[in-house]
Each structure stands twice: as C-alpha cells, then as structure tokens.
Write a protein that holds these residues in place. Sequence first.
Motif, PDB file in Angstrom:
ATOM      1  N   ARG A 115       0.829  -1.206   0.000  1.00 30.75           N
ATOM      2  CA  ARG A 115       0.000   0.000   0.000  1.00 30.75           C
ATOM      3  C   ARG A 115       0.867   1.260   0.000  1.00 30.75           C
ATOM      4  N   LEU A 116       1.949   1.262   0.792  1.00 26.40           N
ATOM      5  CA  LEU A 116       2.838   2.428   0.830  1.00 26.40           C
ATOM      6  C   LEU A 116       3.518   2.666  -0.514  1.00 26.40           C
ATOM      7  N   MET A 117       3.959   1.608  -1.162  1.00 25.98           N
ATOM      8  CA  MET A 117       4.602   1.761  -2.471  1.00 25.98           C
ATOM      9  C   MET A 117       3.590   2.222  -3.515  1.00 25.98           C
ATOM     10  N   LEU A 118       2.376   1.742  -3.429  1.00 22.61           N
ATOM     11  CA  LEU A 118       1.326   2.175  -4.351  1.00 22.61           C
ATOM     12  C   LEU A 118       1.025   3.664  -4.160  1.00 22.61           C
ATOM     13  N   VAL A 119       0.956   4.121  -2.915  1.00 18.69           N
ATOM     14  CA  VAL A 119       0.731   5.543  -2.622  1.00 18.69           C
ATOM     15  C   VAL A 119       1.861   6.379  -3.212  1.00 18.69           C
ATOM     16  N   LEU A 120       3.097   5.951  -3.005  1.00 18.08           N
ATOM     17  CA  LEU A 120       4.250   6.695  -3.505  1.00 18.08           C
ATOM     18  C   LEU A 120       4.237   6.793  -5.025  1.00 18.08           C
ATOM     19  N   PHE A 121       4.027   5.681  -5.709  1.00 18.32           N
ATOM     20  CA  PHE A 121       4.087   5.689  -7.165  1.00 18.32           C
ATOM     21  C   PHE A 121       2.874   6.375  -7.803  1.00 18.32           C
ATOM     22  N   VAL A 122       1.703   6.284  -7.194  1.00 16.28           N
ATOM     23  CA  VAL A 122       0.542   7.012  -7.712  1.00 16.28           C
ATOM     24  C   VAL A 122       0.766   8.512  -7.540  1.00 16.28           C
ATOM     25  N   SER A 123       1.355   8.924  -6.414  1.00 15.34           N
ATOM     26  CA  SER A 123       1.660  10.339  -6.211  1.00 15.34           C
ATOM     27  C   SER A 123       2.653  10.844  -7.237  1.00 15.34           C
ATOM     28  N   ILE A 124       3.706  10.104  -7.469  1.00 12.92           N
ATOM     29  CA  ILE A 124       4.705  10.519  -8.457  1.00 12.92           C
ATOM     30  C   ILE A 124       4.073  10.586  -9.843  1.00 12.92           C
ATOM     31  N   GLY A 125       3.234   9.626 -10.166  1.00 10.25           N
ATOM     32  CA  GLY A 125       2.547   9.644 -11.455  1.00 10.25           C
ATOM     33  C   GLY A 125       1.622  10.842 -11.603  1.00 10.25           C
ATOM     34  N   ALA A 126       0.913  11.187 -10.530  1.00 12.72           N
ATOM     35  CA  ALA A 126       0.015  12.345 -10.582  1.00 12.72           C
ATOM     36  C   ALA A 126       0.810  13.638 -10.755  1.00 12.72           C
ATOM     37  N   VAL A 127       1.930  13.757 -10.051  1.00 13.84           N
ATOM     38  CA  VAL A 127       2.777  14.949 -10.195  1.00 13.84           C
ATOM     39  C   VAL A 127       3.282  15.062 -11.628  1.00 13.84           C
ATOM     40  N   MET A 128       3.757  13.959 -12.191  1.00 19.47           N
ATOM     41  CA  MET A 128       4.278  13.984 -13.556  1.00 19.47           C
ATOM     42  C   MET A 128       3.171  14.312 -14.563  1.00 19.47           C
ATOM     43  N   LEU A 129       2.007  13.764 -14.372  1.00 23.31           N
ATOM     44  CA  LEU A 129       0.896  14.009 -15.290  1.00 23.31           C
ATOM     45  C   LEU A 129       0.448  15.472 -15.252  1.00 23.31           C
ATOM     46  N   VAL A 130       0.272  16.013 -14.055  1.00 22.85           N
ATOM     47  CA  VAL A 130      -0.155  17.414 -13.926  1.00 22.85           C
ATOM     48  C   VAL A 130       0.919  18.348 -14.483  1.00 22.85           C
ATOM     49  N   ALA A 131       2.179  18.077 -14.157  1.00 22.27           N
ATOM     50  CA  ALA A 131       3.263  18.928 -14.670  1.00 22.27           C
ATOM     51  C   ALA A 131       3.334  18.867 -16.195  1.00 22.27           C
ATOM     52  N   THR A 132       3.157  17.686 -16.762  1.00 19.76           N
ATOM     53  CA  THR A 132       3.199  17.550 -18.223  1.00 19.76           C
ATOM     54  C   THR A 132       2.061  18.310 -18.885  1.00 19.76           C
ATOM     55  N   VAL A 133       0.870  18.217 -18.321  1.00 18.74           N
ATOM     56  CA  VAL A 133      -0.270  18.945 -18.880  1.00 18.74           C
ATOM     57  C   VAL A 133      -0.030  20.450 -18.797  1.00 18.74           C
ATOM     58  N   LEU A 134       0.487  20.929 -17.680  1.00 16.39           N
ATOM     59  CA  LEU A 134       0.741  22.357 -17.549  1.00 16.39           C
ATOM     60  C   LEU A 134       1.870  22.820 -18.467  1.00 16.39           C
ATOM     61  N   ILE A 135       2.869  21.993 -18.682  1.00 12.23           N
ATOM     62  CA  ILE A 135       3.936  22.338 -19.625  1.00 12.23           C
ATOM     63  C   ILE A 135       3.372  22.391 -21.039  1.00 12.23           C
ATOM     64  N   ALA A 136       2.538  21.431 -21.389  1.00 11.28           N
ATOM     65  CA  ALA A 136       1.970  21.388 -22.739  1.00 11.28           C
ATOM     66  C   ALA A 136       1.054  22.575 -23.018  1.00 11.28           C
TER      67      ALA A 136
END
Length: 146
Positions: free
Chosen positions: A81-102
């Motif tokens: 569960r902790l690893m899933l939380v960490l990787f989902v958070s990193i994925g959300a950060v990358m996705l939001v940052a990519t959308v804002l960059i685009a």
Amino acid sequence: MTPQELVARMLPPFSGWLALAALALPGGSPLRGAAVALFLAAGPGAAMVRVCAPALGEPPAEGPVERRDPDFARHSDLLERLMLVLFVSIGAVMLVATVLIATHAFSAQRVLLTLTLLTTVAAFCPPLRASPPPRTTPRTPKGSAQ
C-alpha cells in the motif's frame, strides 16, 4: 464515519493546503521544502488509493513456506500500500506537470495548487465498490442443450 476515519481521510488534502501555505516562507527554508516534498510524495496517492482500495480487491499476501514471521501478510500488505501511494503520487505529479507544460502554464505553484485541489476532491469521493466475487457455477455456451 468515526473521527479517526475522518482524520485519515482529510489528512492528505490538509497536507496539500499546508504545503501551499508553506510557499509563503522564504525560498531556502527547510520547512517549506519538507512540507512540499512530503505532500508531493504521498498526498495525491494517499487520497486516490483510499478511493480505489476496495475495487482493487487484492488477495492477501502469502508468506514463505517456513512461516517464520506470523505478521508477514499484514507487513507485506502495508508495504504494498505504501509503495502504491508513492508511485501514484509521483505519477500524478508527472501528469499534472506535463499537462501544464503542454499548455504553456507551468509553474511550481500551479502544479501544487492543481494537485491540492485534486487531492481535496478525491478525499470527498466515496470509495469505489469491490467487484462481485466470480461465479462458481459454470456457464453453458449459447445454443447448447442441457
């Protein structure tokens, strides 16, 4: 809902709003960096995993054959569960940052604000329902005689 469940549910959005408030601190402040890093590493993932957890329907972990550790399943599920939380958070950060960059609207404050709003929305969402157990009776193919 118990008070403990309410606190656990509202902790991720609260940490996001706290990280946004920490942006008022001076740029090199360790407290500012810690608040933002902690939220970005765990906040969005914790809220999203809480919403999706019942629907994941993971089977309990199976321990080693010797069964040296009686709490293996509990520890293994917690680590998963902790690893899933960490990787989902990193994925959300990358996705939001990519959308804002685009969209040519990228800034650290906008990423943090967007993730805080998404985390707040996820905290208010009810958990998804678990899928029903698979059918145990075999289905007969269409057109077969029985």
